[in-house]
Design a protein around this motif. Structure first.
Motif, short mmCIF file in Angstrom:
data_model
loop_
_atom_site.label_atom_id
_atom_site.label_comp_id
_atom_site.label_asym_id
_atom_site.label_seq_id
_atom_site.Cartn_x
_atom_site.Cartn_y
_atom_site.Cartn_z
N UNK A 21 25.81 -33.82 29.68
CA UNK A 21 26.46 -34.80 30.57
C UNK A 21 27.84 -34.32 30.96
N UNK A 25 28.03 -33.47 35.00
CA UNK A 25 28.16 -34.71 35.76
C UNK A 25 28.84 -34.48 37.12
N UNK A 29 27.09 -34.94 40.69
CA UNK A 29 27.68 -35.93 41.60
C UNK A 29 27.97 -35.28 42.95
N UNK A 43 26.94 -41.91 42.59
CA UNK A 43 27.19 -42.18 41.17
C UNK A 43 25.94 -42.80 40.53
N UNK A 44 25.35 -43.75 41.25
CA UNK A 44 24.14 -44.39 40.71
C UNK A 44 23.04 -43.37 40.48
N UNK A 46 23.37 -40.19 39.91
CA UNK A 46 23.70 -39.36 38.74
C UNK A 46 23.39 -40.13 37.47
N UNK A 47 23.77 -41.41 37.46
CA UNK A 47 23.50 -42.24 36.28
C UNK A 47 22.00 -42.29 35.99
N UNK A 50 20.62 -39.14 34.46
CA UNK A 50 20.83 -39.00 33.01
C UNK A 50 19.95 -39.95 32.21
N UNK A 51 19.82 -41.19 32.68
CA UNK A 51 18.99 -42.13 31.92
C UNK A 51 17.53 -41.68 31.91
#
Lengths: 198, 473
Positions: A21, A25, A29, A43-44, A46-47, A50-51
């Motif tokens: 991460x 990141x 991004x 950003x969403x 990228x989030x 990762x999830x």
């Protein structure tokens, strides 16, 4: 002892994941932002990347190298995002899929380099948004994320040839656009001068 | 190309998450991780990469594990090494070795500290003293015993004997008898070591490698003697032997130890030495029996005897435990054999027989001498020897006295023989001797050697055989 090992294992997974991460990141991004042109969306994405990777780990899969995996997930999410938008540009892109044979010229890496050398990077970056995503994707992966042709081909699930052709064509389009812009600017300048003269 | 990609990259790198955005994103991801924890049962990772660097701290507090188990493991290992391995290895150290200090200042001091019984403390000090001397011997045998090392050992001997004396003095307050026994033990050890060291000096002198080696040992020997002298006075002042019960207990303890040592030495030590030691042990047993029998009639005498027995047992133990002592000193000089009555009788009769044979020889030779003066002298000698023989046959006193008498008879006989040699007709003697008297005398000699092989026989002068007479002529 077995319990201890598994906890070690778990914490090891966590540390590796968090390390990935921290490491990627920004790059992810950047890639997302250039592709979707929306900061919050990027950003969403990228989030979500990762999830998703985390869930993948939870399912017991192993990830040897995080970078290509993260890019793959990110790329898929970006494509999903396009689909949601159902923008015209996407349809246009889809239509272009069929013409990806490529000439010898377009397939050669060296010609890509020659071509790239003729383009102003700064200007090109600003014009990336105008590029169809098919080209934008590979150009970003190649020149911004600095991935190799092979990595890119794995990511976008196309052959290396197709990737090379896309990069080549993308750069060509970029040059045209830059040239067109320059011409336009030149024309504007001339017109202005004319106007001033009158 | 380079320019393009560099420019593009520089431009692209201006695009990045702002710190707040990054923090928020991280929090979101971490909370997702927390809500969806990994199952406890995880597959083994192929490439377990230990990653500790986590520069950006998400929380004000960071936790880290203290590896108690490994700390415990390593410290336990170190402790074992320091407390068990090192002292164990150190036990074999000699002065000058790196671990010698551990041996003397840790191992031995620890043992002194852990010994609470005063009597055992005396024993331990004696043991330490023995150890120091044994080390000195080891160094000397390797040619490493310098004067300084010798002085150190002498100093250690002084310290340990002083310690022992102090403990004995302390013990005397509590238990007079135990103190006396302890001092007997210490004294016999000291005496033995001193004798042995002196013996080494003599050996060194004989070998010719004198000055260098004998000096430090001499120093040590004199230190031992120094330690002994005050003790002897003390022993005189407290001449009353300790109580019978305690003495016998101590003697029993020592004999048990002797038999233990004997069984341990079986098959290791040469058979000849074993025979010697077994003989001494039997002597001691006999002496104990005598003392026990005597106890009912004469308690005081029994105690005195037991004291000597105790000394003998102590010497024998030291002899058996200190291997170096064996090399330098003969067991006979340390603990002379005590002959049983039958053995004494046998020896007496042997001596008598020998003398009688000599007498016969003299008489035989005397007949062949023509000089009347010589004959008169010889006759006088013969008469004397006859008297001595009568005295010997009537003697009921101890073997020592008997031997002395016999010796005087032997001397007289030898003198007479020497005299006769000068006047006797040679050719006749040679012929006659070979025919008659040589054989029995030789036989006697053989018997004598066989029987006295393990005895001192200092006083026993082998008979002068006629062949010797002839040779000397």
């Amino acid at each position: 002892m077995a319990g201890k090992e598994t906890t070690d294992n778990v914490s090891d997974h966590e540390t590796r994941f968090l390390k990935a991460f921290e490491e990627y990141n920004d790059a992810l991004f950047r890639h997302a932002l250039i592709r979707v042109s929306n900061r919050e969306k990027a950003i969403d994405i990228v989030h979500d990347t990762f999830t998703k990777v985390w869930s993948y780990l939870r399912d017991g899969y192993e990830i040897d190298s995080f970078r290509p995996f993260l890019y793959k997930v990110l790329n898929n999410l970006i494509i999903d995002e396009y689909r949601k938008r159902k923008e015209a540009s996407l349809d246009a892109l889809m239509e272009m899929e069929g013409v990806d044979e490529g000439s010898f010229d377009e397939l050669s890496e060296s010609t890509v380099e020659v071509l790239a050398a003729t383009i102003d990077g700064k200007k090109a970056f600003d014009l990336l948004e105008e590029l169809p995503d098919q080209y934008r994707e590979v150009i970003i992966l190649r020149f911004v994320d600095q991935l190799g042709p092979k990595e890119i081909s794995e990511l976008v699930e196309e052959t290396e040839n197709i990737v090379s052709v896309r990069i080549h064509r993308g750069l060509k389009i970029l040059r045209q656009k830059i040239e067109a812009k320059d011409e336009y600017a030149e024309e504007r300048r001339k017109a202005k001068q004319k106007h001033e003269k009158i | 190309m380079k320019r393009f990609s560099e420019q593009l990259k520089i431009k692209a790198e201006s695009v990045k998450l702002r710190a707040a955005e990054k923090r928020e994103l991280r929090e979101r991801v971490v909370s997702y991780m927390e809500y969806h924890p990994l199952p406890a049962e995880m597959k083994a990772i192929k490439t377990p990469a230990k990653i500790v660097t986590n520069k950006q701290l998400a929380e004000p507090f960071t936790s880290f594990q203290i590896p108690f188990i490994s700390i415990f493991k390593y410290s336990a290992f170190t402790a074992v090494l320091l407390l068990l391995v090192v002292p164990f290895v150190a036990e074999k150290a000699v002065p000058g070795d790196a671990l010698y200090a551990v041996k003397v200042q840790f191992n031995e001091e620890l043992r002194s500290t852990l010994t609470f019984d005063t009597y055992q403390k005396v024993e331990w000090e004696t043991e330490r003293l023995n150890r120091r001397i044994a080390e000195a011997r080891l160094l000397a045998s390797e040619g490493r015993l310098t004067e300084a090392a010798g002085a150190d050992v002498a100093e250690a001997v002084r310290v340990h004997s002083a310690n022992a004396q102090r403990e004995i003095a302390e013990l005397r307050i509590e238990d007079e008898d135990a103190a006396t026994i302890a001092s007997i033990t210490l004294d016999s050890t000291l005496e033995l070591q001193s004798d042995s060291l002196r013996g080494e000096d003599e050996l060194a002198l004989v070998d010719g490698k004198t000055l260098l080696t004998d000096r430090p040992t001499n120093l040590i020997a004199s230190a031992i003697d120094e330690a002994r002298t005050p003790k002897e006075d003390e022993a005189l002042s407290t001449s009353t032997p300790p109580a019978y019960g305690k003495l016998i207990a101590r003697v029993e303890q020592n004999t048990t130890r002797i038999y233990e040592l004997l069984s341990a030495l079986e098959g290791v030590a040469p058979a000849k030495d074993l025979v010697e030691v077994t003989r001494r042990a039997e002597d001691i047993n006999r002496a104990i029996e005598e003392a026990v029998n005597l106890y009912t009639t004469d308690e005081a005498e029994a105690r005195v005897r037991l004291v000597t027995v105790l000394q003998r047992t102590q010497r024998l133990i030291t002899y058996m435990t200190e291997l170096e002592v064996i090399k330098t000193i003969d067991i006979e000089t340390l603990i002379p054999v005590v002959l049983t009555e039958s053995e004494q009788d046998a020896q007496k009769s042997l001596l008598t027989e020998e003398l009688t044979q000599k007498l016969n020889l003299i008489e035989g030779l005397e007949n062949r001498v023509s000089d009347p003066e010589v004959r008169a002298k010889v006759r006088f000698g013969i008469a004397e020897i006859d008297n001595i023989l009568i005295a010997m046959s009537q003697s009921t006193t101890s073997l020592e006295v008997f031997k002395e008498v016999a010796q005087s008879g032997m001397d007289l006989a030898d003198d007479s023989l020497l005299l006769l040699e000068q006047f006797v007709d040679l050719s006749q003697v040679t012929k006659d001797d070979k025919g008659t008297s040589t054989t029995p005398v030789d036989e006697t000699e053989e018997v004598l050697i066989e029987d006295l092989v393990s005895t001192s026989s200092d006083e026993t002068v082998l008979p002068l055989t006629p062949t010797d007479v002839v040779d000397s002529l």
